[in-house]
Each structure stands twice: as structure tokens, then as C-alpha cells.
Enzyme design. Structure first.
Site, PDB file in Angstrom:
ATOM      1  CG  ASN A   1      13.729  -0.426 -11.282  1.00 55.02           C
ATOM      2  OD1 ASN A   1      12.900   0.828 -12.065  1.00 55.02           O
ATOM      3  ND2 ASN A   1      13.164  -0.800 -10.741  1.00 55.02           N
TER       4      ASN A   1
ATOM      5  CB  ALA B   1       7.070  14.160   7.160  1.00 58.21           C
TER       6      ALA B   1
ATOM      7  CE1 TYR C   1       6.107   7.401   2.359  1.00 57.35           C
ATOM      8  CE2 TYR C   1       6.829   5.338   0.729  1.00 57.35           C
ATOM      9  CZ  TYR C   1       7.273   6.858   0.859  1.00 57.35           C
ATOM     10  OH  TYR C   1       8.143   8.141   0.714  1.00 57.35           O
TER      11      TYR C   1
ATOM     12  CG  PHE D   1       8.306  17.267   6.205  1.00 58.02           C
ATOM     13  CD1 PHE D   1       9.546  17.072   6.500  1.00 58.02           C
ATOM     14  CD2 PHE D   1       7.179  17.400   6.964  1.00 58.02           C
ATOM     15  CE1 PHE D   1       9.465  16.575   7.825  1.00 58.02           C
ATOM     16  CE2 PHE D   1       7.259  16.917   8.145  1.00 58.02           C
ATOM     17  CZ  PHE D   1       8.691  16.775   8.561  1.00 58.02           C
ATOM     18  CG  ASN D   2       4.073  17.016   1.251  1.00 55.56           C
ATOM     19  OD1 ASN D   2       4.417  17.081   2.639  1.00 55.56           O
ATOM     20  ND2 ASN D   2       2.762  16.801   0.783  1.00 55.56           N
TER      21      ASN D   2
ATOM     22  CG  LEU E   1      -2.357  19.698  -3.749  1.00 55.20           C
ATOM     23  CD1 LEU E   1      -4.074  19.430  -3.776  1.00 55.20           C
ATOM     24  CD2 LEU E   1      -2.399  20.329  -2.428  1.00 55.20           C
TER      25      LEU E   1
END
Ligand code: WQD
Length: 335
Positions: free
Chosen positions: A33, A126, A149, A178-179, A201
Site C-alpha cells: 500500500n 527478536a 510492536y 535481529f538487526n 541506528l
């Protein structure tokens, strides 16, 4: 010929996964969307994949449209990326997160039920582990959501467990990311969300090197870590995307439900990431040590053994390559 539906497929992780599916000559269609991605991603992805991408500008909550799309394209499996995904934003507007993430997933699952479609790959996180009791974190670690979230993702995982218990023919895998950082080696797609407030970050570091911020806030340097700053498991977006392709293959061959931590298994501190990015870019990143951020944990990194063993997947890229690909994306797009 199988066809995989990617909901949110023009987003950061969806678009990189689409690029790998195309490379493998695996057929897919995209539903998005465009709430959190720029429209030029379509053309960029078509350049990378050298194909016209069939996509639908539809919200996952439009169940009737989903049924039509699934039938029209003989969809055989679904990778569900579409969601709101900011931790800080979810603390400010939780109801929107339940509406989009939970209701949107139920709508999609209803459409799958109506069309007899039972292969589902879910984009989890995570963040479901909250403040971990131990690291590296394996899939048996208790779930402890610290924000709406993460809570939405846990609710959806529970729904999927109940569906699997009720009908063993469903094939479900939940990938707990994870990140993710970095970008596609073409420099055409990367982490480039529309919503730039309170971002992660890496995007915040990029705002400093591109001049839209004078310094980077480092949220706390008094954690029990090697240098006092938060430790995370950063994973190259291409490694994460490849995990989706191996998990898709797995659910095409195995029924039941499985949860997988997708990380490198290495913990990296905020200062270590900053130093690596400075080395890659040749630029210095002024920092300001500020208070800890609400909801942050000190250390969080994965035990990826289950994904290594069952999905035959493991991460390949190191931190330097992650930062370098992010920097190349910035340079190619003058972000
Ligand atoms: C990383 C580290 C911050 C910004 C979240 C979600 C997770 C996933 C990734 C969706 C922490 C520090 C950050 C800044 C800083 N998203 N930091 N200054 O919070 O680990 O994970 O995003 O799936 O589910 O929980 O990521 O990049 O925001 O923070 O010092 O300006 O960097 O304190 O230690 P996080 P992050």
C-alpha cells in the site's frame, strides 16, 4: 509453476527478498500500500531483476481483494512482510499497530483459508524476547514484549500456532529478525523508509554523514557491556533475505510450524558500529552521549543454530561489508 505473494514487498526486507527470488528465477507478485516506501522502488527493483514486476497497490486488510489476487495468480505461498515496525512509534499509537499488524494478518489468513492456501512465511522479530535472560538467544527463550510492536508479533505467532494445531496441513515458519542493516550490491535499493522519525541506528548515522543531523545521540554508555553502549546482532540485509528464500523452500516441503532466530550470532556495540562505519566512509561521526532510550535492552544477539541446522542457512557478510553496502547506497542515491 509456483508463485509467491510478497505482502509489503516494496519495503526494505521485502524488496531485497524479491531481488533474490528473481535471481533464482522464482515467480513472485507483490502487494503493497506504499505507506512506508517510495514509489521509485518499483522501477529500481525492475532494473535489478530485469523483469516487469506484477504488483497490486492494495492494503492487506482488503480481504476480498486478497482472495481475487491469490486466485488470479494461482499463489502457492505467502511471505508476509507488510506491517508497521517502529518500536518507539508503537508506544505512541498502539491501536494503529494492532489494526495494521494483527487485523491485517488475520485478513490475509482469512483470504488464504478461503482459497485453500496453507504455506505461510511470517516476518517476526527478536523484539519478542524483550530484555533477554541470556544471550545468545535461542528460540526457547521466554517471550517478553516491552512494546506494542513486539506484542503484535507475539499475538500473530500465537494465532499461527493455533492454526497449525487445528490443521496440520499448514506449513508455517516465523523468522525472528535481529538487526538488519546494509543494502543491495547494485546500490539501487536499501534502507530508505518514508518515515524517518526515531529511526534505527544505521539510518541515524547516515543522517549525520549526509549533514541532515549535526551529531548522533548515543542512548546510554552505562550498560554492562565492553564499552558501556548497547550490543545488538547486526545482520546484512542480503543474508536476512536469503534466509527467507531458504525458509520458503523449507515450508514448501514441510508441514507444521517453526520459529527461527535470524542473526549472525555476534554481538556488536553501538560504538563498534560507529567506528566501522567511520572506517568505511572515511568520515567522522560526532556523538552525544544521552540518556538510555525507553524500552531498550543492554544486550541482544542470536543463537542462529536452529536456522543453520534446519534451514541450512547461515550469515556470510561481516560488519565491514554491512557498513560498506549501506555507505555505497548513500553515495549512489545522494540520500
Ligand atoms: C540499536 C542500538 C540503541 C539509535 C529495533 C526493533 C527490532 C528491529 C530493529 C524490526 C540500541 C542504539 C539507536 C540512535 C542509538 N526492527 N541507538 N542512537 O532497538 O535494537 O531494534 O529495530 O523488526 O525489532 O526492536 O534497533 O537500531 O533502534 O537500536 O544509540 O539514534 O543503537 O540504543 O542500543 P533496536 P535500533
Amino acid at each position: 509453476m509456483t508463485c509467491t505473494l510478497l505482502t509489503g514487498g516494496f519495503g526494505y526486507i521485502g524488496s531485497h527478498t524479491a531481488a533474490i527470488l528473481a535471481e533464482n528465477k522464482q515467480k513472485f507478485i507483490i502487494l503493497d500500500n506504499f505507506i512506508n516506501c517510495k514509489r521509485d522502488v518499483v522501477a529500481r527493483l525492475e532494473t535489478i531483476t530485469n523483469q516487469n514486476i506484477r504488483f497490486y497497490e492494495v492494503d492487506v486488510r482488503e480481504t476480498e481483494s486478497l482472495i481475487k489476487i491469490i486466485n488470479e495468480n494461482k499463489v502457492s505461498s505467502v511471505i508476509h512482510f507488510a506491517a508497521l515496525k517502529s518500536v518507539s512509534d508503537s508506544l505512541m499509537r498502539p491501536l494503529d499497530y494492532y489494526e495494521v499488524n494483527v487485523k491485517g494478518t488475520i485478513s490475509l489468513l482469512q483470504a488464504m483459508k478461503c482459497t485453500g492456501l496453507k504455506r505461510f512465511l511470517f516476518s517476526s522479530t527478536a523484539a519478542v524476547y524483550g530484555e533477554p535472560d541470556f544471550c545468545p538467544i535461542d528460540e526457547k527463550h521466554k517471550l517478553n514484549p516491552l512494546n506494542p510492536y513486539a506484542q503484535t508479533k507475539i499475538i500473530i505467532e500465537k494465532i499461527l500456532e493455533d492454526i497449525s494445531k487445528a490443521d496440520r496441513e499448514w506449513s508455517i515458519a516465523c523468522l525472528r529478525y535481529f538487526n538488519p542493516i546494509g543494502a543491495h550490491n547494485s546500490g539501487l535499493i536499501g534502507d530508505d523508509p518514508l518515515s524517518v522519525e526515531n529511526s534505527n541506528l544505521m539510518p541515524e548515522m547516515i543522517k549525520v554523514v549526509t549533514g541532515s543531523k549535526n551529531y548522533l545521540n548515543v542512548f546510554g554508555d552505562d550498560y554492562e557491556t565492553s564499552d558501556g553502549t548497547g550490543v545488538r546482532d547486526y545482520i546484512h540485509i542480503m543474508d536476512l533475505s536469503k534466509a527467507h528464500v531458504t525458509a520458503l523452500d523449507y515450508i514448501n516441503k514441510n508441514n507444521g510450524i517453526n520459529f527461527f532466530n535470524i542473526g549472525t550470532g555476534e554481538g556488536v556495540s553501538v560504538l563498534e558500529l560507529i567506528k566501522t562505519f567511520e572506517k568505511v566512509s572515511g568520515l567522522s561521526i560526532p556523538i552525544k552521549i544521552s540518556n538510555r532510550r525507553e524500552g531498550d535492552c543492554a544486550v541482544c544477539f542470536a543463537n542462529p543454530k536452529k536456522a543453520n541446522d534446519i534451514l541450512k542457512w547461515k550469515s556470510n557478510y561481516d560488519l565491514y561489508k554491512m557498513c560498506n553496502s549501506a555507505w555505497e547506497f548513500v553515495k549512489s542515491n545522494k540520500i
